[in-house]
Design an enzyme around this catalytic site. Structure first.
Site, PDB file in Angstrom:
ATOM      1  N   GLU A 297     -14.906   3.838  -5.859  1.00  0.00           N
ATOM      2  CA  GLU A 297     -15.546   5.362  -5.921  1.00  0.00           C
ATOM      3  C   GLU A 297     -16.608   5.642  -6.797  1.00  0.00           C
ATOM      4  O   GLU A 297     -17.359   6.481  -6.300  1.00  0.00           O
ATOM      5  CB  GLU A 297     -14.405   6.095  -5.679  1.00  0.00           C
ATOM      6  CG  GLU A 297     -13.460   5.765  -4.438  1.00  0.00           C
ATOM      7  CD  GLU A 297     -13.863   5.969  -3.166  1.00  0.00           C
ATOM      8  OE1 GLU A 297     -14.848   6.420  -3.067  1.00  0.00           O
ATOM      9  OE2 GLU A 297     -13.332   5.139  -2.232  1.00  0.00           O
TER      10      GLU A 297
ATOM     11  N   GLY B 287     -23.643  20.031  25.350  1.00  0.00           N
ATOM     12  CA  GLY B 287     -23.450  20.015  24.160  1.00  0.00           C
ATOM     13  C   GLY B 287     -22.164  19.372  23.518  1.00  0.00           C
ATOM     14  O   GLY B 287     -21.357  18.857  24.450  1.00  0.00           O
ATOM     15  N   PRO B 288     -22.182  18.920  22.389  1.00  0.00           N
ATOM     16  CA  PRO B 288     -21.044  18.175  21.943  1.00  0.00           C
ATOM     17  C   PRO B 288     -19.670  18.995  22.160  1.00  0.00           C
ATOM     18  O   PRO B 288     -19.600  20.130  22.422  1.00  0.00           O
ATOM     19  CB  PRO B 288     -21.139  17.980  20.519  1.00  0.00           C
ATOM     20  CG  PRO B 288     -22.535  18.343  20.247  1.00  0.00           C
ATOM     21  CD  PRO B 288     -23.047  19.137  21.159  1.00  0.00           C
ATOM     22  N   PRO B 289     -18.420  18.289  22.000  1.00  0.00           N
ATOM     23  CA  PRO B 289     -16.977  18.877  22.173  1.00  0.00           C
ATOM     24  C   PRO B 289     -17.062  19.919  21.053  1.00  0.00           C
ATOM     25  O   PRO B 289     -17.303  19.668  20.166  1.00  0.00           O
ATOM     26  CB  PRO B 289     -16.015  17.693  22.338  1.00  0.00           C
ATOM     27  CG  PRO B 289     -16.818  16.506  22.592  1.00  0.00           C
ATOM     28  CD  PRO B 289     -18.305  16.848  22.068  1.00  0.00           C
ATOM     29  N   GLY B 290     -16.332  21.019  21.631  1.00  0.00           N
ATOM     30  CA  GLY B 290     -15.950  22.047  20.809  1.00  0.00           C
ATOM     31  C   GLY B 290     -17.027  22.977  20.067  1.00  0.00           C
ATOM     32  O   GLY B 290     -16.735  23.789  19.374  1.00  0.00           O
TER      33      GLY B 290
ATOM     34  N   GLY C 142     -18.236  25.434  22.107  1.00  0.00           N
ATOM     35  CA  GLY C 142     -18.176  26.783  22.800  1.00  0.00           C
ATOM     36  C   GLY C 142     -18.689  26.885  24.074  1.00  0.00           C
ATOM     37  O   GLY C 142     -18.890  27.713  24.370  1.00  0.00           O
ATOM     38  N   LYS C 143     -18.887  25.704  24.926  1.00  0.00           N
ATOM     39  CA  LYS C 143     -19.452  25.775  26.339  1.00  0.00           C
ATOM     40  C   LYS C 143     -18.645  26.593  27.148  1.00  0.00           C
ATOM     41  O   LYS C 143     -19.037  27.576  28.038  1.00  0.00           O
ATOM     42  CB  LYS C 143     -19.685  24.494  26.836  1.00  0.00           C
ATOM     43  CG  LYS C 143     -20.634  23.715  25.950  1.00  0.00           C
ATOM     44  CD  LYS C 143     -21.004  22.251  26.590  1.00  0.00           C
ATOM     45  CE  LYS C 143     -19.753  21.425  26.595  1.00  0.00           C
ATOM     46  NZ  LYS C 143     -19.230  20.924  25.110  1.00  0.00           N
ATOM     47  N   THR C 144     -17.242  26.216  27.174  1.00  0.00           N
ATOM     48  CA  THR C 144     -16.101  26.867  28.041  1.00  0.00           C
ATOM     49  C   THR C 144     -16.153  28.395  27.381  1.00  0.00           C
ATOM     50  O   THR C 144     -15.606  29.111  28.347  1.00  0.00           O
ATOM     51  CB  THR C 144     -14.689  26.019  27.867  1.00  0.00           C
ATOM     52  OG1 THR C 144     -15.092  24.887  28.222  1.00  0.00           O
ATOM     53  CG2 THR C 144     -13.933  26.757  29.147  1.00  0.00           C
TER      54      THR C 144
END
Length: 688
Positions: free
Chosen positions: A472, A248-251, A253-255
């Site tokens: 804008e 999965g992408p960084p951050g 929650g894998k760890t």
């Protein structure tokens, strides 16, 4: 609201008092190089100061008058090459000027002077000639002595000692993975560097601390359940999975999931990073893999967790600049053998995490090694609500605070980003000396993370500020008037980070995107450049980021998603990352020209469409731009007052309505149950 998901949260470690080791005592860490330096300085100081050995060197012509005038009490010849002269006590004052200003002043006992002699016989003759007018009884007769120069020997062997010390010290550190010395020294360099959490050792993180990720948690919990009650599965013929790969992408929650496994499993848990296997010595990585699995087999059933496994699991033969005997490839080969080779690893489960699964070796990904690939994606709306509740627990927030509102304002945020939002909000509130964290603090934190820090003092000319305001306003107007464009949240012309102005949108959480949606997004992105050309009759460099996004999107539509009638339903994108094509591009030069032509046509059509929308709604567009120029910040309510409500309902609004309906139904159910309970209580009281 555009969001980059690779931002990190802060996790401040607990710290003790300065100079402590965190346990109340002084730090036990001591640098041996300091000790070595102190010893050297002591020897040098002894050389210059100890024993009054600061005699002054003189040549024979300067010494000879001392013998003629009978000022010398005795002469000592050292090692037949150095003569030391001791003056009479009553003559010291006579030579006081010669003894001043020296680095180490000679002691009164002497020697006060010395000279180098070439030959002892010649020196003896020189003494006789200098004392020829002195009676033999009063003449000074030299004595001869042999002396060992210990300091000279020390400084001769000092470089060798330094080299030996550095060699020994460095190899002791490498033997412990850079953590300092210890038993074994260099012979431990091939030992595993894994951190071991023994059975029964308490780990603070559990599955209750992991919010969201329901599908990933279910698969991980099944592995933990197998370790706790294997008979539940083995009685049906099932086998324990060999390994699970968290992708999965960084951050996301894998760890954190791995930490929860360590807290829940109740079995030994080995944790290390993929980079811990790599060392400067050839063969060390493979040796550490063997040692890791040897320890794991001795403590089975157990779990091995390898974080950032792509450090050693990169596809073989694709490590540019390295030969086939690359250390990382040797480490990978050994890991493949240990995970599923001739040996048995019963009771040893491998967990690994990576955000670059596309570059991993195919042999590592196959079933039998990693039986399961658990995808840990960015959290959706409901997951973000749960994650916010976890990170809001330790914060002091107002009682009427609605955390669900924050979840809707942060699409595309990872778990680490949400933790960062909560921390930044607390810092904003503390900076303003508030007692509680309020809703506006969280909104400011989201803006800070997405757009960067406000730069209100940045100097802009009136023309530049007007150009930015109309630019804008062009984005805001076109996106509001298009069905599939992202809903507007707010627009500002206050510089943030590198941007001179910014527009915040709330992207819909889509699983698939249609061609019409992509075209509307492209048109809204070009609204700023179109507004500049219509109002000022010229264009500026302010649309650089817009053009970059549009160009990438257009090329993706043509060459990846097959959304062109001329190019056809083909995709030239290799999602596996293997680059199996033998050429730099998998299409001909004619096709490349066709793709470029289609991309330019697609962008130009969207640009003309944006200009048509602004021209047909120019009155409202200019009113919006002037409002933005005056107030510097406008919100979706201000745009709605000018253009009216959008007739299209977004998917986010539908999710919000569904959530409110479920919430209302739950409240009605609880109310009904309470009424029934009150009636039952009333009946019981009546009966009594």
């Amino acid at each position: 609201m555009a969001k980059d998901s690779n931002k990190k949260g802060w996790n401040m470690p607990k710290q003790g008092k300065p100079g402590s080791n965190g346990k109340g005592g002084l730090s036990q860490k001591f640098n041996p190089f300091i000790f070595f330096l102190i010893i050297t300085l002591l020897f040098v100081a002894f050389q210059f100061f100890a024993g009054g050995s600061g005699a002054i060197e003189k040549n024979w012509n300067e010494i000879r008058p001392m013998f003629v005038n009978r000022d010398v009490e005795k002469v000592v010849v050292i090692n037949k090459d150095r003569a030391e002269y001791y003056l009479k006590a009553d003559k010291l004052k006579k030579y006081e000027s010669d003894l001043k200003g020296t680095f180490s002043k000679p002691s009164p006992e002497g020697p006060q002077f010395y000279s180098q002699i070439g030959d002892v016989t010649v020196f003896s003759q020189q003494l006789d000639r200098a004392q020829k007018n002195i009676p033999e009884v009063d003449r000074v007769i030299p004595s001869y002595n042999t002396r060992t120069d210990s300091m000279g020997i020390f400084f001769n062997i000092l470089p060798i000692l330094v080299i030996i010390f550095i060699w020994f010290y460095l190899f002791r550190r490498m033997g412990k993975g850079g953590a300092g010395g210890g038993a074994g020294g260099i012979f431990n360099v091939g030992k595993s560097q894994a951190k071991v959490i023994e059975k029964g050792e308490k780990v603070d993180t559990t599955f209750k601390d992991v919010a969201g990720l329901s599908e990933a948690k279910q698969e991980i919990e099944e592995i933990v359940d197998f370790l706790k009650m294997p008979e539940k599965y083995t009685k049906l013929g099932g086998k324990i999975p060999r390994g699970a790969l968290l992708v999965g992408p960084p951050g996301t929650g894998k760890t954190l999931l791995a930490k929860a496994v360590a807290g829940e499993a109740g079995v030994p848990f080995f944790s290390m990073s993929g980079s811990d296997f790599v060392e400067m010595f050839v063969g060390v990585g493979a040796s550490r893999v063997r040692d890791l699995f040897k320890q794991a087999k001795e403590k089975s059933p157990c779990i091995i967790f390898i974080d950032e496994i792509d450090a050693i699991g990169r596809a073989r033969g694709k490590n540019g600049g390295f030969s086939s005997n690359d250390e990382r490839e040797n480490t990978l080969n050994q890991l493949l053998t240990e995970m599923d080779g001739f040996g048995t690893n019963s009771g040893v489960i491998i967990l690994a995490a990576t955000n670059r699964a596309d570059i991993l070796d195919r042999a590592l990904m196959r079933a039998g090694r990693f039986d399961r690939q658990i995808h840990v994606d960015l959290p959706d709306l409901n997951d973000r609500k749960a994650i916010f509740k976890v990170h809001l627990r330790p914060l002091k927030i107002s009682e009427d605070f609605d955390s669900d509102f924050l979840a809707k304002q942060t699409p595309g945020f990872s778990g680490a980003d949400i933790a960062n939002v909560c921390n930044e909000a607390a810092l904003y509130a503390a900076r303003k000396k508030k007692d509680f964290i309020e809703k506006q603090d969280f909104l400011d934190a989201v803006d800070r993370i997405v757009g960067g820090l406000e730069k209100k003092n940045k100097i802009l000319t009136p023309l530049e500020k007007k150009t930015i305001a109309f630019h804008e306003a062009g984005h805001a107007s076109v996106s509001w008037l298009l069905e599939h464009a992202h809903p507007l949240v707010k627009v500002t012309i206050v510089p943030r980070g590198y941007a001179l102005g910014a527009a915040w949108y709330l992207p819909e959480e889509r699983q698939i995107t249609t061609k019409e949606q992509l075209l509307d997004e492209m048109c809204a992105t070009l609204g700023g450049r179109a507004a500049e050309e219509i109002i000022f009759g010229r264009i500026s460099t302010g649309a650089q980021n817009d053009l970059e996004k549009v160009t990438k999107l257009a090329y993706s539509m043509i060459s990846v998603y097959g959304m062109s009638d001329k190019v056809g339903n083909v995709s030239f994108y290799d999602s596996s990352g293997r680059q199996d094509y033998g050429f730099s591009k998998p299409y001909s030069d004619e096709t490349a020209v066709m793709i470029d032509h289609e991309v330019r046509n697609l962008i130009q059509e969207s640009y003309e469409r944006a200009k048509d929308i602004i021209r047909s709604n120019q009155e409202g567009f200019e009113e919006l731009a002037n409002t933005l120029l005056t107030s510097e910040v406008i919100f979706s309510d201000d745009v709605e007052k000018i253009f009216g409500a959008r007739p299209w309902k977004s998917k986010t609004d539908e999710l919000e309505d569904a959530y409110n309906a479920d919430h209302k139904a739950e409240e009605m159910k609880n109310t009904s149950e309470n009424i029934e309970k009150d009636e039952e209580d009333l009946n019981e009281q009546t009966t009594v």
